[in-house]
Motif scaffolding. Structure first.
Motif, short mmCIF file in Angstrom:
data_model
loop_
_atom_site.label_atom_id
_atom_site.label_comp_id
_atom_site.label_asym_id
_atom_site.label_seq_id
_atom_site.Cartn_x
_atom_site.Cartn_y
_atom_site.Cartn_z
N ILE A 53 34.46 49.39 33.57
CA ILE A 53 33.30 50.20 34.52
C ILE A 53 33.54 49.38 35.81
O ILE A 53 32.71 49.02 36.01
CB ILE A 53 31.71 49.97 34.14
N ASN A 54 34.46 47.83 36.33
CA ASN A 54 34.60 47.52 37.02
C ASN A 54 35.00 48.96 38.19
O ASN A 54 36.62 47.96 38.97
CB ASN A 54 34.89 46.17 37.19
N TRP A 55 34.80 49.57 38.61
CA TRP A 55 35.11 50.42 39.45
C TRP A 55 35.74 49.93 40.92
O TRP A 55 37.31 50.56 41.16
CB TRP A 55 35.05 52.12 39.39
N PRO A 56 35.52 49.52 41.27
CA PRO A 56 35.59 49.30 42.99
C PRO A 56 36.67 48.32 42.54
O PRO A 56 37.28 48.44 43.63
CB PRO A 56 34.09 48.42 44.08
N VAL A 57 37.00 47.34 41.76
CA VAL A 57 38.59 47.30 41.39
C VAL A 57 39.24 46.95 41.20
O VAL A 57 40.62 46.91 41.68
CB VAL A 57 38.33 44.83 40.69
N ALA A 58 39.37 48.24 40.67
CA ALA A 58 40.07 48.62 40.12
C ALA A 58 40.43 49.84 41.35
O ALA A 58 41.59 49.81 41.12
CB ALA A 58 39.82 50.36 38.95
N TYR B 177 35.28 54.88 45.84
CA TYR B 177 34.43 54.33 45.26
C TYR B 177 34.74 52.53 45.38
O TYR B 177 34.73 51.53 44.73
CB TYR B 177 35.03 53.87 43.52
N SER B 178 35.83 52.43 46.12
CA SER B 178 36.53 50.67 46.86
C SER B 178 35.48 50.42 47.43
O SER B 178 35.28 49.40 47.59
CB SER B 178 37.84 51.61 46.90
N PHE B 179 34.25 51.03 48.50
CA PHE B 179 33.50 50.76 48.79
C PHE B 179 31.95 50.18 47.56
O PHE B 179 31.24 49.70 48.75
CB PHE B 179 33.26 51.34 49.63
N TYR B 180 31.87 50.84 46.62
CA TYR B 180 30.62 50.54 45.65
C TYR B 180 30.69 49.34 45.58
O TYR B 180 31.88 48.44 45.70
CB TYR B 180 30.84 51.12 44.82
N THR B 181 29.92 49.06 45.01
CA THR B 181 29.51 46.78 44.51
C THR B 181 29.28 47.47 42.91
O THR B 181 28.62 47.87 42.18
CB THR B 181 28.05 47.25 44.88
N PHE B 182 29.64 46.19 42.72
CA PHE B 182 29.81 45.72 41.15
C PHE B 182 28.72 44.80 41.09
O PHE B 182 29.61 43.47 41.51
CB PHE B 182 31.39 46.14 41.33
N ARG B 183 28.18 44.55 40.09
CA ARG B 183 26.90 43.44 40.07
C ARG B 183 26.38 43.43 38.55
O ARG B 183 25.82 44.59 38.09
CB ARG B 183 25.87 43.52 41.25
N ARG B 184 26.54 42.61 38.05
CA ARG B 184 26.26 42.30 37.03
C ARG B 184 26.34 43.52 35.50
O ARG B 184 25.55 44.14 35.11
CB ARG B 184 24.49 42.18 36.91
#
Lengths: 284, 270
Positions: free
Chosen positions: B238-243, B23-30
Motif C-alpha cells: 500500500i505504499n502507492w507513492p513509492v510505486a 498518487y505520486s504526490f501523496y504521503t505514506f506514513r506508518r
C-alpha cells in the motif's frame, strides 16, 4: 582460387555452426520442460532418474488450472473480438478520414505499447480502486482490450493503407451499402492482416501477467497468473506437464496459422518480392 | 469511427495514468496512505542511495540483456538472410519467431530447469570437466539476463533481418568485384546499412527489458531487485507513492531511450 573457395567453405561452416547453436538456445528451454514433465521425481535433476506420467495425473486433479484456462480462453476471445472491431474502425478512420493532426492522433493511439506493462497494471489497479470497479469483469476486459488495441490498429491500418480504394467506390456505385461493401470488398482483401492481428491479440491477452495480477480477485485467476503464483510456492513438474500442454497448444496455433497463410506473402519479407497482387473477383 | 477506441483509451489509459501521477504526490506514513501533498518520495528517489542502486541495477540488467540479445540475434538474422533454400528460410524463421506464442511464464520456468544446480547445463559443465562444483546460474543476474535475452530474441532478429533484406545485392557484388574481401564488404556495406535495424532492435530490447517483471521475479530469486519488482512490492505494501514514483522513473527512462534511439535512427539513415 582454391584459397578463396576454402575461405567461403569455412565461413559457411561457421555460419551453420552458429545457426545450430542459436536454434539450440531457442529450443533448449522448451525442450527441457517437455523432458521434465515425464520425470518420475519431484525435484529437477538431469539426466532424469526415471520416467512416469504422474505429473500429468497430478495436473488432471488441479481444478484451479482448469478454471484458469477456461477463464483465460474466454477473456482472450472477448478481448480479441472487441479489439478487432473497434481497432478496424479506428484503422479505417486513420487511413480514410481527414483528421486534425493525424500523426499525433496515430502516435497517441499506439502509445500504450511503450508503457511498461507493470506501470500500466498498477495505474489501472489504483484507478479501479478509486472508482470502485476493481474485481469487476468489465475492468479486466477493458484492460486486455487496451493492451492489444495498438497492435490491431497498426496492423489493420497498414493493410488498409495499401488497399485499392477505387474498389470501394465501384462497389458503392453498383449499389452496395457501406456494411456490405466492407464485408464483401474490403474485408476479403485485408483478411491476412486481420488473422495475424487476431492471433497476435489472442496470444498477448492469453499471456498477460503484469496487468492482470492486481485486477483479478483471489480465486478468479487467469491461467498465467495461476501458474506464476503456483511457481512462487512450488516447483514440482506439474507446471512442466501444464507447460507441455501449452507448448502443444502453441504448436497447433502455428500450424493452423501457417496453413491459413500458406500461399500468402509473409509479413517478415519486407523487401522480398510481392507474390500476390492480383485483385480478387469478389465483387459482383 | 475513431470514437470507441478513443473512449477506451480515455477510460483504461489516460485516466489511470493521471490517477497514477496524482498518487505520486501523496504521503505514506506508518503504513497508511494519506491525502497530503508532498514531494518526499521524489526526493528519496533522487538522493537516497537505496533507490539509486535499484535504478542503476535496472539499467545494468537492461544493458546486459540488450547486448546478449544483439550478440545472438545479429548473426541469426544474418544466417536467415544468407540461407538460399526457401524451405530452410521458412523453418529457421518459424523456429526463431514461434517462441513468442509460448507464455513468458513457461519460458522462464524452462530456464529455471535448464540452469538449475542439477540441471542440464551444469551436467554438461561437470561431465566435460569444465567445472568441478555446480555453477550457480539461476536465482541471480545471470539467469535473468539469459532468460530475458531468450524472450526478446525475436524482437531483435526481426528489425535487423528486415534492414538486411532491403540491401541492394548489387552493392555487395560491386564491393566484391572491386576486390574487397568478405570482412571488408561486411564492414563497409552490410554493417553500416543494417545499423538502422540494430538501433531499432536496441530500442525494443532495452525498453522491454526495463519493464520486464515476470522473468526477474521468477529467475531473480529475490536477489535481483529491479524497478518493476520494486513497483510491484510497493503496491502490495500500500505504499502507492513509492510505486507511482518508481513507475514514473521507469517511464521517463523508457521515453529517453526511445527518443535517443529515434535520434540515432534519423542520423544513421541520413
Amino acid at each position: 582460387m582454391q584459397a578463396a573457395a576454402s575461405g567461403i567453405r569455412i565461413r559457411y561452416l561457421f555460419l551453420w555452426a552458429f545457426t545450430l547453436l542459436g536454434v539450440l538456445f531457442i529450443i533448449a528451454p522448451l525442450f527441457v520442460v517437455v523432458v521434465n514433465s515425464f520425470s518420475s521425481v519431484a525435484y529437477n535433476v538431469f539426466p532424469p532418474e526415471g520416467f512416469s506420467l504422474r505429473w500429468y495425473q497430478n495436473l488432471a486433479g488441479q481444478a484451479a488450472f482448469y478454471a484458469g484456462a477456461w477463464r483465460s480462453l474466454v477473456l482472450a476471445t472477448l478481448a480479441t473480438l472487441g479489439a478487432l472491431i473497434i481497432g478496424t474502425m479506428a484503422g479505417y478512420a486513420l487511413v480514410r478520414y481527414r483528421l486534425p493532426m493525424p500523426n499525433l492522433v496515430k502516435a497517441f493511439m499506439l502509445s500504450p505499447i511503450v508503457m511498461p506493462k507493470i506501470v500500466l497494471g498498477v495505474a489501472l489497479f489504483m484507478f479501479f480502486v478509486r472508482i470502485g470497479t476493481l474485481g469487476g469483469y468489465s475492468s479486466l476486459l477493458f484492460t486486455h482490450m487496451l493492451v492489444v488495441l495498438p497492435f490491431v490498429i497498426s496492423l489493420i491500418a497498414a493493410a488498409l493503407f495499401s488497399f485499392d480504394w477505387t474498389l470501394q467506390e465501384a462497389a458503392m456505385d453498383l449499389g452496395a451499402g457501406p456494411l456490405e461493401t466492407f464485408f464483401r470488398v474490403i474485408l476479403p482483401e485485408i483478411s491476412v492482416s486481420v488473422v495475424v492481428a487476431g492471433v497476435f491479440a489472442f496470444v498477448t491477452s492469453f499471456d498477460q501477467v503484469e496487468t492482470t495480477l492486481f485486477l483479478v480477485r483471489p480465486g478468479d485467476n487467469t491461467l498465467p497468473v495461476e501458474m506464476f503464483l503456483y511457481l512462487q510456492k512450488w516447483q514440482d513438474p506439474t507446471i512442466a506437464a501444464l507447460s507441455t500442454v501449452l507448448i502443444l497448444f502453441a504448436v497447433a496455433i502455428i500450424g493452423g496459422l501457417s496453413l491459413v497463410l500458406r500461399d500468402q506473402k509473409l509479413p517478415l519479407d519486407v523487401g522480398g518480392s510481392r507474390t500476390e497482387t492480383t485483385a480478387k473477383e469478389t465483387t459482383a | 469511427m475513431l470514437a470507441p477506441s478513443l473512449a477506451l483509451m480515455l477510460y483504461a489509459f489516460v485516466l489511470p495514468m493521471l490517477t497514477f501521477f496524482e498518487y505520486s504526490f501523496y504521503t505514506f506514513r506508518r503504513g497508511k496512505l494519506l491525502d497530503e501533498f508532498s514531494l518526499t518520495t521524489y526526493r528519496r528517489f533522487l538522493f537516497d542511495a537505496y533507490y539509486q542502486t535499484i535504478v542503476l541495477d535496472t539499467l545494468w540488467m537492461a544493458t546486459l540483456t540488450t547486448l546478449l540479445a544483439l550478440a545472438i540475434g545479429y548473426p541469426l538474422a544474418f544466417a536467415l538472410w544468407r540461407l538460399e533454400r526457401p524451405w530452410m528460410k521458412r523453418w529457421l524463421s518459424l523456429i526463431i519467431f514461434s517462441p513468442i506464442i509460448v507464455s513468458v511464464v513457461v519460458r522462464s520456468y524452462g530456464w529455471i530447469v535448464l540452469l538449475a544446480d542439477q540441471g542440464p547445463v551444469n551436467w554438461i559443465l561437470k561431465t566435460s570437466g569444465l567445472a568441478a562444483e555446480p555453477v550457480t546460474l539461476v536465482f541471480n543476474l545471470v539467469g535473468v539476463v539469459l532468460s530475458l535475452a531468450h524472450v526478446f530474441l525475436p524482437f531483435v532478429v526481426f528489425p535487423i533481418y528486415s534492414s538486411m533484406s532491403r540491401i541492394d545485392p548489387a552493392l555487395r557484388e560491386a564491393a566484391m568485384d572491386l576486390g574487397a574481401g568478405w570482412l571488408r564488404t561486411f564492414r563497409s556495406i552490410t554493417l553500416p546499412l543494417t545499423l538502422p535495424g540494430v538501433v531499432a532492435a536496441v530500442q525494443i530490447a532495452f525498453t522491454l527489458a526495463l519493464g520486464a517483471f515476470v522473468t526477474p521475479a521468477m529467475l531473480g530469486g529475490g536477489r535481483v531487485l529491479v524497478l518493476p519488482l520494486q513497483v510491484y512490492n510497493a503496491t502490495a505494501e500500500i505504499n502507492w507513492p513509492v510505486a507511482a514514483v518508481g513507475g514514473l522513473v521507469l517511464l521517463v527512462i523508457a521515453i529517453i531511450v526511445v527518443a535517443l534511439c529515434n535520434r540515432l535512427l534519423k542520423y544513421s539513415e541520413a
